[in-house]
Design an enzyme around this catalytic site. Structure first.
Site, short mmCIF file in Angstrom:
data_model
loop_
_atom_site.label_atom_id
_atom_site.label_comp_id
_atom_site.label_asym_id
_atom_site.label_seq_id
_atom_site.Cartn_x
_atom_site.Cartn_y
_atom_site.Cartn_z
N LYS A 73 -13.90 13.78 13.29
CA LYS A 73 -14.51 14.37 14.47
C LYS A 73 -15.17 15.66 14.20
O LYS A 73 -15.93 16.06 14.67
CB LYS A 73 -13.53 14.31 15.68
CG LYS A 73 -13.01 13.03 16.21
CD LYS A 73 -12.04 13.25 17.36
CE LYS A 73 -11.67 11.95 17.98
NZ LYS A 73 -10.60 12.14 19.19
N ALA A 95 -9.70 17.45 18.11
CA ALA A 95 -8.29 16.94 18.06
C ALA A 95 -8.14 15.51 18.43
O ALA A 95 -9.20 14.82 18.73
CB ALA A 95 -7.65 17.65 19.23
N ASP A 96 -6.95 14.91 17.96
CA ASP A 96 -6.79 13.61 18.17
C ASP A 96 -5.34 13.36 18.65
O ASP A 96 -4.71 13.87 17.92
CB ASP A 96 -7.31 12.52 16.98
CG ASP A 96 -7.51 11.09 17.62
OD1 ASP A 96 -8.45 10.78 18.14
OD2 ASP A 96 -6.46 10.26 17.13
N THR A 97 -5.20 12.25 19.43
CA THR A 97 -3.76 12.08 19.84
C THR A 97 -3.51 10.68 19.72
O THR A 97 -4.23 9.60 19.89
CB THR A 97 -3.63 12.40 21.17
OG1 THR A 97 -3.74 13.70 21.55
CG2 THR A 97 -2.18 12.09 21.61
#
Length: 224
Positions: A73, A95-97
């Site tokens: 990203k 960010a990534d979750t």
């Protein structure tokens, strides 16, 4: 913990001063990540959500997936920002979750059956939430962190699952739930960062930005 419709970029201010001159791009369309940044006094100057394939690779662990997606990203947002004069010299944050039970990665639920499967799996047990953040500075300084949180749900009845599905809050959420909403009533215990489970760990994000020279606190209380 969501994929949400793209938001309009916040309007940039014309005020002078080092703090106001610093520009930040958020590589996300998530309203929750934007709200979390705003909670610590940071208003991004632009939003550049990345359209990438988020499917896990073969044998990829939840932690590795979160890290890779945050990096991808960031790279996509960097490519887009460097083609624009107003964003070329900005800090870029991504960010990534990822939600997982053991090594099993749960999807970002898009249909009720996906969400129901997630909730039944999470019912009465502990799961882990991995949120990775990546930052690029105007001088090409790079930093990243992964925050791991453990969440335990109460044992959910079929009636509770159906009621939650009817709310629609699960749509687009990793693991089929949003801890900041109705699903907060399911949480028996949380060890780690609540804001990371929502989608952006505020302590780590603030430290990364501060470490790369972004004026995090200078905008508080009209100091800038």
């Amino acid at each position: 913990m969501d994929t949400s419709p793209a938001l309009e970029a916040p309007a940039a201010t014309a005020d002078a001063g080092p703090a106001k001159a610093a520009r930040l791009i958020l590589a996300s369309a998530s309203p929750r990540r934007l709200a979390l940044l705003q909670q610590i006094g940071i208003e991004p100057d632009g939003l550049l959500p990345a359209d990438i394939d988020e499917a896990p690779r073969k044998s990829e662990s939840p932690r590795e997936l979160a890290r890779r997606l945050a990096r991808e990203k960031l790279a996509a947002a960097q490519d887009a920002a460097r083609r624009r004069d107003d964003m070329r010299h900005a800090w870029i944050l991504s960010a990534d979750t990822v939600v997982a039970v053991g090594r099993r990665i749960l999807p970002k639920a898009e249909i009720p059956d996906e969400a129901a499967d997630c909730l039944r799996l999470l019912s009465g047990r502990q799961h882990r939430v991995y949120t990775a953040i990546a930052l690029l500075s105007p001088k090409d300084g790079r930093r990243e962190r992964i925050v791991e949180s453990r969440v335990r749900f109460k044992r959910l009845s079929g009636r509770e699952i159906q009621a939650y599905l009817a709310s629609g809050e699960w749509r687009g959420k990793a693991g089929g739930y949003a801890i900041q909403g109705l699903a907060g009533a399911f949480v028996v215990k949380l060890v780690g960062s609540h804001s990371a489970v929502v989608g952006l760990p505020l302590y780590e994000t603030s430290n990364l930005l501060d470490g790369e020279g972004f004026p995090v606190r200078e905008r508080w209380g009209g100091m800038a």
